[in-house]
Design a protein around this motif. Sequence first.
Motif, PDB file in Angstrom:
ATOM      1  N   TYR A   1      48.279  -2.835   2.057  1.00  0.00           N
ATOM      2  CA  TYR A   1      47.514  -4.039   2.312  1.00  0.00           C
ATOM      3  C   TYR A   1      46.043  -3.666   2.513  1.00  0.00           C
ATOM      4  O   TYR A   1      45.708  -2.529   2.830  1.00  0.00           O
ATOM      5  CB  TYR A   1      47.984  -4.715   3.605  1.00  0.00           C
TER       6      TYR A   1
ATOM      7  N   GLN B   1      42.496  -5.546   4.473  1.00  0.00           N
ATOM      8  CA  GLN B   1      42.094  -6.649   5.341  1.00  0.00           C
ATOM      9  C   GLN B   1      40.592  -6.563   5.568  1.00  0.00           C
ATOM     10  O   GLN B   1      40.087  -5.550   6.055  1.00  0.00           O
ATOM     11  CB  GLN B   1      42.838  -6.597   6.678  1.00  0.00           C
TER      12      GLN B   1
ATOM     13  N   PHE C   1      39.589  -2.388   5.528  1.00  0.00           N
ATOM     14  CA  PHE C   1      40.622  -1.806   6.375  1.00  0.00           C
ATOM     15  C   PHE C   1      41.901  -1.770   5.538  1.00  0.00           C
ATOM     16  O   PHE C   1      42.420  -2.813   5.145  1.00  0.00           O
ATOM     17  CB  PHE C   1      40.779  -2.675   7.621  1.00  0.00           C
TER      18      PHE C   1
ATOM     19  N   ILE D   1      45.809  -0.791   5.164  1.00  0.00           N
ATOM     20  CA  ILE D   1      46.967  -0.610   6.039  1.00  0.00           C
ATOM     21  C   ILE D   1      48.225  -0.486   5.185  1.00  0.00           C
ATOM     22  O   ILE D   1      48.424  -1.260   4.250  1.00  0.00           O
ATOM     23  CB  ILE D   1      47.155  -1.821   6.992  1.00  0.00           C
TER      24      ILE D   1
ATOM     25  N   GLY E   1      46.366   2.084  10.095  1.00  0.00           N
ATOM     26  CA  GLY E   1      45.272   1.649   9.237  1.00  0.00           C
ATOM     27  C   GLY E   1      44.224   2.720   9.007  1.00  0.00           C
ATOM     28  O   GLY E   1      44.083   3.676   9.784  1.00  0.00           O
TER      29      GLY E   1
ATOM     30  N   ARG F   1      40.124   2.863   7.983  1.00  0.00           N
ATOM     31  CA  ARG F   1      38.896   2.098   7.774  1.00  0.00           C
ATOM     32  C   ARG F   1      38.007   2.861   6.806  1.00  0.00           C
ATOM     33  O   ARG F   1      37.561   3.961   7.097  1.00  0.00           O
ATOM     34  CB  ARG F   1      38.191   1.875   9.105  1.00  0.00           C
TER      35      ARG F   1
END
Lengths: 114, 112
Positions: A36, A38, A91, A93, A108, A110
């Motif tokens: 994912y 974000q 971010f 993940i 996660g 970054r």
Amino acid sequence: GAVVSQHPSRVICKSGTSVKIECRSLDFQATTMFWYRQFPKKSLMLMATSNEGSKATYEQGVEKDKFLINHASLTLSTLTVTSAHPEDSSFYICSAEFTYNEQFFGPGTRLTVL
Amino acid sequence: QKEVEQNSGPLSVPEGAIASLNCTYSDRGSQSFFWYRQYSGKSPELIMSIYSNGDKEDGRFTAQLNKASQYVSLLIRDSQPSDSATYLCAVIPQGGSEKLVFGKGTKLTVNP
């Protein structure tokens, strides 16, 4: 619960370089892992589904040549962001599927692309 | 389009109160339902899963599922300031895929 780790937790790179992110299930084997991304104050967006021993399935609009996913073992999936650009800063993940469809998320990564 | 709807909030409750978070979903054939908690800047953490109608309790958390109404909720008893986070409802729709469909989340603030 099941434990999923990610490495690195934070990475800063120059535009045009490639970055590899590792996702590991530490105490269970995961046939299926998910990636994912974000953006700040936004919802999780599924990028791809990673199955051990087969090619990843990418969501619509996600460039498979830019986001390379390899799920080489039952405990490791990697995401490589190729030729990263500032708009790839986000971010990232991963999650791993445990039993009964439960997904456990890693902490996660970054990514900041300068 | 299979959707999951949540009240975005923010929901504010005093410490010690019950926080009630609600979620509806569009796919009637959905079988798996989850609540995740996400602190700011962190990844989601699974706090409850529920698969059959009724209530499921785990400590201060109770998940409630009503498939006929396509409704799932999360109750947090004796709310603490540390419960302040965004709560994500997630559903796996019918169709054989293990992909989670997330709601946009409800931001909960517990005031001391």
